[in-house]
Write a protein that holds these residues in place. Structure first.
Motif, short mmCIF file in Angstrom:
data_model
loop_
_atom_site.label_atom_id
_atom_site.label_comp_id
_atom_site.label_asym_id
_atom_site.label_seq_id
_atom_site.Cartn_x
_atom_site.Cartn_y
_atom_site.Cartn_z
N ALA A 280 23.02 13.57 6.88
CA ALA A 280 24.47 13.36 6.98
C ALA A 280 24.91 13.24 8.44
N ALA A 281 24.16 13.91 9.33
CA ALA A 281 24.49 13.86 10.76
C ALA A 281 23.87 12.65 11.45
N GLY A 282 23.16 11.83 10.69
CA GLY A 282 22.56 10.63 11.26
C GLY A 282 21.30 10.89 12.06
N ILE A 283 20.64 12.01 11.81
CA ILE A 283 19.44 12.37 12.56
C ILE A 283 18.20 11.83 11.83
N ASP A 284 17.30 11.24 12.57
CA ASP A 284 16.05 10.71 12.04
C ASP A 284 15.04 11.86 11.97
N VAL A 285 14.66 12.26 10.76
CA VAL A 285 13.78 13.41 10.60
C VAL A 285 12.58 13.05 9.73
N THR A 286 11.40 13.47 10.17
CA THR A 286 10.17 13.32 9.41
C THR A 286 9.72 14.69 8.94
N PHE A 287 9.53 14.83 7.63
CA PHE A 287 9.10 16.11 7.06
C PHE A 287 7.60 16.09 6.79
N GLN A 288 6.98 17.23 7.03
CA GLN A 288 5.59 17.44 6.64
C GLN A 288 5.50 18.71 5.80
N PHE A 289 4.75 18.64 4.69
CA PHE A 289 4.55 19.79 3.82
C PHE A 289 3.06 20.10 3.71
N THR A 290 2.72 21.37 3.79
CA THR A 290 1.33 21.79 3.62
C THR A 290 1.30 23.03 2.73
N GLY A 291 0.10 23.34 2.21
CA GLY A 291 -0.06 24.58 1.46
C GLY A 291 -0.28 24.42 -0.03
N ARG A 292 -0.17 23.18 -0.54
CA ARG A 292 -0.47 22.94 -1.96
C ARG A 292 -0.98 21.50 -2.11
N PRO A 293 -1.68 21.22 -3.20
CA PRO A 293 -2.16 19.85 -3.42
C PRO A 293 -1.00 18.85 -3.45
N ALA A 294 -1.23 17.67 -2.93
CA ALA A 294 -0.17 16.67 -2.79
C ALA A 294 0.48 16.33 -4.12
N ASP A 295 -0.29 16.37 -5.23
CA ASP A 295 0.26 15.99 -6.53
C ASP A 295 1.04 17.12 -7.20
N LYS A 296 1.15 18.28 -6.55
CA LYS A 296 1.86 19.42 -7.13
C LYS A 296 3.29 19.56 -6.61
N TYR A 297 3.71 18.68 -5.70
CA TYR A 297 5.10 18.70 -5.26
C TYR A 297 5.95 17.96 -6.29
N PHE A 298 7.21 18.35 -6.42
CA PHE A 298 8.08 17.71 -7.39
C PHE A 298 9.51 17.65 -6.84
N ASP A 299 10.27 16.67 -7.33
CA ASP A 299 11.67 16.48 -6.91
C ASP A 299 11.79 16.43 -5.38
N MET A 300 11.06 15.50 -4.78
CA MET A 300 10.97 15.43 -3.31
C MET A 300 11.69 14.20 -2.74
N GLU A 301 12.52 13.55 -3.53
CA GLU A 301 13.14 12.29 -3.11
C GLU A 301 13.95 12.42 -1.83
N VAL A 302 14.57 13.56 -1.60
CA VAL A 302 15.46 13.74 -0.45
C VAL A 302 14.70 13.65 0.87
N PHE A 303 13.37 13.80 0.82
CA PHE A 303 12.59 13.86 2.05
C PHE A 303 12.11 12.50 2.55
N ASN A 304 12.41 11.44 1.84
CA ASN A 304 12.24 10.07 2.36
C ASN A 304 10.87 9.82 3.01
N GLY A 305 9.84 9.76 2.21
CA GLY A 305 8.52 9.42 2.75
C GLY A 305 7.90 10.52 3.58
N TYR A 306 7.91 11.74 3.07
CA TYR A 306 7.36 12.90 3.77
C TYR A 306 5.84 12.80 3.89
N GLN A 307 5.29 13.54 4.84
CA GLN A 307 3.84 13.65 5.00
C GLN A 307 3.33 14.90 4.29
#
Length: 346
Positions: free
Chosen positions: A27-54
């Motif tokens: 909302a503030a117009g900031i370009d942010v890249t998210f990275q998530f670790t700690g679980r298998p990649a296929d176990k994340y859910f409802d992640m649309e808000v993170f726009n192409g996270y790593q």
């Protein structure tokens, strides 16, 4: 402004907090890249808000029968992968690196001498807050798991320390509460044992959420897979929640005026300390072991606490845009003066 934001993905609390931050950063117009670790990649859910996270492997804690096993955690760790993830992470071109207790991001920045801003509940433990269950291993984990140069700690109360309220969504207050509806989220416990303990209380409707739901033969106990939308809908009109002593879910429950019964993970200092804080503040009940008598007493206690917290995500985004000045006493007090605590009975 470009931000690289690492989030520990082992539990859902860090991700829930990141969702709120993502919304305000976008909302503030900031370009942010998210990275998530700690679980298998296929176990994340409802992640649309993170726009192409790593997603990377990172580190996670092994739990067994409601208890952290440091031995199995060490045996399951993949140190070579962890080091490769650190070395391969490209942080060039970013104006700020943030870690919500996420080790790959924190250590990658540290190895490159890039300052890291830590935002999360764990960073509150740098201050004098309720702390129980400490041991040498737990203390070292808190210190070295995801080190930050500057930490913004979050908690339900300030305890006279320079920490901020929780980062949570601020939903509408529920107009109608279903008094016999209870949400159960105990992902580290044996679901069969949970169902067995709840089965005698057939005057209540239990909605269990689990990473791997098991079938229930009881009409008053339903088992559901993890779903952010489904969970929020059930949380909205329930009377209370039985959960482990994670920080974010308890924060949401307090914001919505739900009564809380927390069962902290054994050998997990953060959760044991959270339970102690809930009890000390009078914000919830606790049980250190699964107990039908404690559950029964809590089910028939209609007292709850509702806390109105300000939009801390927006406060932090503005603070970051202002250059992250020192959070002096006046700044901290102004925020906590907007917190309203209401003790009530359904």
């Amino acid at each position: 402004m470009r931000i690289f934001y690492g989030v520990q993905g082992t539990g859902n609390g860090h991700i829930t907090r990141a969702r709120v931050m993502a919304k305000e950063l976008h909302a503030a117009g900031i370009d942010v890249t998210f990275q998530f670790t700690g679980r298998p990649a296929d176990k994340y859910f409802d992640m649309e808000v993170f726009n192409g996270y790593q997603s990377r492997t990172g580190l996670t804690f092994h739990t067994e029968k409601g208890q952290v096993s440091y031995l199995k955690t060490a045996l399951d760790a993949k140190p070579i992968t962890f080091i490769k993830d650190i070395k391969s992470l490209d942080l060039s071109g970013y104006d700020l690196v943030i870690s919500d207790f996420e080790p790959v991001t924190a250590w990658a920045a540290k190895s490159r001498k890039i300052p890291v801003l830590g935002i999360g509940h764990q960073y509150a433990f740098n201050h004098k807050i309720p702390r129980e269950g400490s041991d040498p291993i737990a203390n070292q984990v808190m210190k070295y798991f995801a080190p930050a140069d500057k930490g913004v700690g979050l908690h339900w109360h300030h305890f006279g320390q320079p920490i901020l309220p929780p980062i949570i969504d601020t939903p509408e207050t529920p107009k109608n509460i279903i008094m016999n509806k209870i949400i159960v989220y105990l992902p580290f416990e044996d679901p069969h044992e949970v169902i067995r303990l709840l089965s005698p209380f057939d005057n209540f409707d239990f909605h269990l959420y689990s990473p791997e739901p098991v079938p229930s033969t009881f009409g008053h106990i339903s088992c559901n897979p993890l779903s952010r939308d489904g969970f929020q809908k059930d949380l909205y009109d329930c009377a209370g929640i039985i959960s482990n002593a994670g920080f974010e879910l308890a924060s949401e429950s307090l914001q919505m005026g739900k009564k809380i019964l927390a069962k902290p993970l054994h050998a997990q200092m953060e959760q044991i300390s959270n339970a102690a804080a809930l009890q000390q503040l009078g914000y919830g009940h606790i049980m250190h072991d699964m107990s039908s008598s404690i559950i029964e007493h809590w089910l028939h206690d209609n007292r709850a606490v509702q806390i109105t917290y300000p939009n801390i995500a927006k406060v932090l985004v503005h603070w970051i845009q202002d250059g992250m000045p020192e959070m002096n006493t006046e700044f901290i007090e102004a925020i906590w003066n907007k917190v309203n605590v209401l003790r009530m009975e359904h």
